[in-house]
Design an enzyme around this catalytic site. Structure first.
Site, PDB file in Angstrom:
ATOM      1  N   SER A  85       0.824  -1.204   0.000  1.00  0.00           N
ATOM      2  CA  SER A  85       0.000   0.000   0.000  1.00  0.00           C
ATOM      3  C   SER A  85       0.863   1.262   0.000  1.00  0.00           C
ATOM      4  O   SER A  85       1.724   1.422  -0.855  1.00  0.00           O
ATOM      5  CB  SER A  85      -0.965  -0.058   1.188  1.00  0.00           C
ATOM      6  OG  SER A  85      -2.032   0.836   1.017  1.00  0.00           O
ATOM      7  N   ASP A 108      -5.716  -3.870  -2.300  1.00  0.00           N
ATOM      8  CA  ASP A 108      -4.679  -3.342  -1.419  1.00  0.00           C
ATOM      9  C   ASP A 108      -3.884  -4.445  -0.708  1.00  0.00           C
ATOM     10  O   ASP A 108      -4.443  -5.365  -0.123  1.00  0.00           O
ATOM     11  CB  ASP A 108      -5.342  -2.434  -0.381  1.00  0.00           C
ATOM     12  CG  ASP A 108      -4.361  -1.617   0.401  1.00  0.00           C
ATOM     13  OD1 ASP A 108      -3.655  -2.181   1.256  1.00  0.00           O
ATOM     14  OD2 ASP A 108      -4.288  -0.399   0.164  1.00  0.00           O
TER      15      ASP A 108
END
Length: 289
Positions: free
Chosen positions: A38, A168
């Site tokens: 991320s 993610d």
């Protein structure tokens, strides 16, 4: 001794990674490999490309210091017509293109590199939406890899990576120190997940729906990190900057996040020095016995 660096996920809280990068630079540590999830993949991209911690700080502060400029960049990503705002077939929650965000808020010249050509080996971690497994990307276009790693559900649309639907990286592996490139034998890991924070002296109140959603995500990610450590996969240094007061989307508070992490700069430096020097002493003793 080859040092690996892991930069974890946590949205705007990941701005605090910059202080750790600056400390690593100050200590003269040459990082041999990086893994990131991320926001950690964005910071990892910049550092692996050759930017210093100080240069990344300057870029982040300049990018997010002016609220009106940030709003203008976001406004440029709006649906093309007023009708599209209310048409679920053309616009919906979680349909923002992560690649477009990267092109507006990160150094564009970095994005079109191939990962295998970076000066420092980089592993970008995303999550397979359908089986929950890590997708570890070590080659190919950097823009697409990082877009997959930051594809936060309810904000960005999922990405396709080698025929797999990716979201993610923090969903499956918020601090991916188990994916440090193999050339590394020591690991510095940074956890910027944070946790729901009940301030002292403030009456307890029921959090909003959004706060609950974000807080549950933090709890889940910290559980993953603790489980990995309990299973015996332990980094040599685990740094957790004091960033729980900040939200995942608090990028307009970049300066405040940096100040919070800066307050722990000496402690971060000491923890890295003690851990790495201690390892060296142990190895030296073992070699001499």
């Amino acid at each position: 001794m080859k040092i690996g660096l892991t930069l974890g996920g946590g949205g705007a809280r990941g701005i605090s990674h910059i202080v750790v990068l600056e400390v690593i630079d100050e200590l003269g540590i040459r990082v041999a490999g990086i893994s990131g999830s991320s926001i950690g993949s964005i910071m990892g991209m910049a550092y692996a490309s050759g930017m210093t911690g100080a240069e990344i700080r300057d870029y982040a502060v300049e990018t997010f210091h002016d609220r009106s400029k940030v709003a203008s960049k976001l406004w440029g990503m709006r649906p093309s017509s007023l009708q599209d705002w209310f048409n679920p077939k053309s616009y919906a929650i979680g349909r923002i293109d992560a690649e477009l965000i990267l092109s507006r808020f990160t150094p564009v010249e970095l994005l079109d590199q191939d990962i295998e050509d970076l000066p420092i080996p980089l592993a970008v971690v995303a999550t397979d939406f359908y089986n929950g497994e890590d997708i570890v990307i070590r080659s190919g276009n950097l823009r697409r890899a990082v877009a997959a790693s930051i594809a936060l559900p309810m904000v960005f649309k999922p990405q396709l990576v080698n025929g797999r639907v990716a979201v993610d990286g923090g969903v499956s592996n918020p601090v991916p120190f188990d994916h440090i490139p193999a050339v590394c034998d020591r690991t510095i890991a940074v956890n910027v997940t944070g946790a729901p924070d009940q301030q002292e002296g403030v009456d307890i109140k029921i959090p909003t729906g959004f706060d609950v959603l974000m807080g549950v995500s933090q709890i889940s990610m910290n559980t993953i990190v603790r489980s990995k450590i309990a299973a015996g996969t332990v980094p040599d240094v685990l740094i957790e900057p004091p960033i729980s007061d900040f939200g995942v989307l608090d990028f307009l508070k970049t300066t405040a996040v940096l100040e919070a992490a800066d307050a722990k700069r000496d402690e971060i430096k000491r923890d890295i020095e003690i851990a790495l020097e201690g390892r060296q002493h142990v190895e030296s003793d073992a070699a001499g016995s």
